[in-house]
Design a protein around this motif. Structure first.
Motif, PDB file in Angstrom:
ATOM      1  N   ALA A 155      -4.938 -14.089  -8.646  1.00 48.34           N
ATOM      2  CA  ALA A 155      -6.316 -13.138  -7.639  1.00 48.34           C
ATOM      3  C   ALA A 155      -5.004 -12.874  -6.086  1.00 48.34           C
ATOM      4  N   MET A 156      -4.869 -14.325  -5.446  1.00 50.73           N
ATOM      5  CA  MET A 156      -4.937 -14.018  -4.674  1.00 50.73           C
ATOM      6  C   MET A 156      -3.078 -12.725  -4.266  1.00 50.73           C
ATOM      7  N   ALA A 157      -2.738 -13.210  -5.536  1.00 46.17           N
ATOM      8  CA  ALA A 157      -1.579 -12.659  -5.033  1.00 46.17           C
ATOM      9  C   ALA A 157      -1.261 -10.816  -5.491  1.00 46.17           C
ATOM     10  N   VAL A 158      -2.933 -10.849  -6.050  1.00 44.99           N
ATOM     11  CA  VAL A 158      -3.225  -9.421  -6.311  1.00 44.99           C
ATOM     12  C   VAL A 158      -4.214  -9.130  -5.049  1.00 44.99           C
ATOM     13  N   THR A 159      -5.032  -9.490  -4.485  1.00 41.24           N
ATOM     14  CA  THR A 159      -5.279  -8.710  -3.440  1.00 41.24           C
ATOM     15  C   THR A 159      -3.840  -8.445  -2.332  1.00 41.24           C
ATOM     16  N   VAL A 160      -2.888  -8.965  -1.941  1.00 43.04           N
ATOM     17  CA  VAL A 160      -2.217  -8.662  -0.926  1.00 43.04           C
ATOM     18  C   VAL A 160      -1.377  -7.414  -2.217  1.00 43.04           C
ATOM     19  N   ASP A 161      -1.428  -7.420  -2.924  1.00 41.08           N
ATOM     20  CA  ASP A 161      -0.077  -6.147  -3.685  1.00 41.08           C
ATOM     21  C   ASP A 161      -1.698  -5.288  -3.336  1.00 41.08           C
ATOM     22  N   VAL A 162      -3.188  -5.100  -3.317  1.00 45.12           N
ATOM     23  CA  VAL A 162      -3.264  -4.091  -3.259  1.00 45.12           C
ATOM     24  C   VAL A 162      -3.249  -3.356  -2.358  1.00 45.12           C
ATOM     25  N   LEU A 163      -3.749  -4.650  -0.935  1.00 46.51           N
ATOM     26  CA  LEU A 163      -3.733  -3.966   0.346  1.00 46.51           C
ATOM     27  C   LEU A 163      -2.314  -3.429   0.627  1.00 46.51           C
ATOM     28  N   VAL A 164      -1.612  -3.834  -0.022  1.00 43.42           N
ATOM     29  CA  VAL A 164       0.069  -2.938  -0.324  1.00 43.42           C
ATOM     30  C   VAL A 164       0.595  -1.708  -0.419  1.00 43.42           C
ATOM     31  N   ALA A 165      -0.775  -1.428  -1.667  1.00 43.48           N
ATOM     32  CA  ALA A 165      -0.764  -0.157  -2.656  1.00 43.48           C
ATOM     33  C   ALA A 165      -1.586   0.681  -1.608  1.00 43.48           C
ATOM     34  N   LEU A 166      -2.418   0.109  -0.717  1.00 47.51           N
ATOM     35  CA  LEU A 166      -3.217   1.374  -0.518  1.00 47.51           C
ATOM     36  C   LEU A 166      -2.928   1.241   0.890  1.00 47.51           C
ATOM     37  N   GLY A 167      -1.806   0.144   1.945  1.00 46.96           N
ATOM     38  CA  GLY A 167      -1.306   1.022   2.648  1.00 46.96           C
ATOM     39  C   GLY A 167       0.007   2.292   2.393  1.00 46.96           C
ATOM     40  N   ALA A 168       0.676   1.746   1.569  1.00 47.24           N
ATOM     41  CA  ALA A 168       1.854   2.437   1.397  1.00 47.24           C
ATOM     42  C   ALA A 168       1.550   4.061   1.063  1.00 47.24           C
ATOM     43  N   GLY A 169       0.035   4.060  -0.452  1.00 47.57           N
ATOM     44  CA  GLY A 169      -0.684   5.015  -0.616  1.00 47.57           C
ATOM     45  C   GLY A 169      -0.956   6.117   0.843  1.00 47.57           C
ATOM     46  N   ALA A 170      -1.761   5.772   1.263  1.00 49.42           N
ATOM     47  CA  ALA A 170      -1.921   6.410   2.431  1.00 49.42           C
ATOM     48  C   ALA A 170      -0.897   6.677   3.198  1.00 49.42           C
ATOM     49  N   ILE A 171       0.614   6.063   3.629  1.00 51.21           N
ATOM     50  CA  ILE A 171       1.712   7.003   4.493  1.00 51.21           C
ATOM     51  C   ILE A 171       2.222   7.814   4.033  1.00 51.21           C
TER      52      ILE A 171
END
Length: 205
Positions: A155-171
């Motif tokens: 769950a902790m790893a998924v939380t970080v992955d979600v933040l990466v996906a949101l940030g990279a997706g916005a870029i």
């Protein structure tokens, strides 16, 4: 169950491992840059399901067999490496057609993330080496505690992955209007996948 001090140590170590840039984070980053937030989030889901599969395998002892058998480790390692390289080559050669295919078939993105994680034996060995330090069979059933701790770490790893996906997706969304961005997307995604495959192929037990 872990003691209070062990809980603090476990949560701190799990958080540290989650934020360190590893293959899972790089995979989600590449997917998000090439396909946007939606593709990135589905990649996160696939990665998370694959990691949970490793937790379950470790809890019932299957990962111990993988750790004890050099041939089994090698077979799984090379299967994972070949699959990642295949995805990388497909991204490099497929141009916009691959992106459209991924967007049209959402389920395939989840499956690809799942397989890329399941076929990474290093994830299995990580859980097998890390979680037993916090399991006390004399106080609670070891498999259940193992599953609980593993689910928290995932769950902790998924939380970080979600933040990466949101940030990279916005870029990705902001740069989508640039004529050459699609080319750079494909190059970044393909080379990242191939690089991850190469790193997995050379990994030691």
């Amino acid at each position: 169950m872990p003691t209070a001090n062990e809980w603090l140590l476990f949560l701190g170590a799990s958080a540290l491992f989650a934020v360190l840039p590893g293959p899972g984070v790089l995979y989600v980053l590449a997917r998000s840059l090439s396909g946007g937030r939606a593709v990135g989030m589905r990649s996160v889901l696939g990665n998370g399901l694959g990691a949970l599969m490793h937790v379950a395998a470790a809890a019932v002892g299957l990962s111990a067999l993988l750790a004890a058998s050099a041939p089994a480790f090698t077979v799984v390692k090379y299967l994972g490496a070949v699959y990642l390289v295949y995805l990388g080559i497909r991204a490099l050669r497929g141009s916009d057609e691959v992106v459209a295919d991924v967007e049209a078939h959402n389920r395939s993105v989840v499956v690809q993330g799942f397989l890329s994680e399941v076929l990474n034996p290093k994830t299995a060995l990580f859980f097998l080496a890390f979680l037993p330090h916090f399991v006390h069979p004399e106080t609670a059933p070891a498999p259940l505690v193992f599953l609980l701790l593993g689910a928290i770490a995932v769950a902790m790893a998924v939380t970080v992955d979600v933040l990466v996906a949101l940030g990279a997706g916005a870029i990705s969304a902001k740069l989508a209007a640039m004529p050459r961005w699609r080319l750079w997307q494909r190059l970044a995604t393909g080379l990242t996948m191939i690089g991850l495959g190469g790193a997995l192929a050379t990994a030691e037990r």
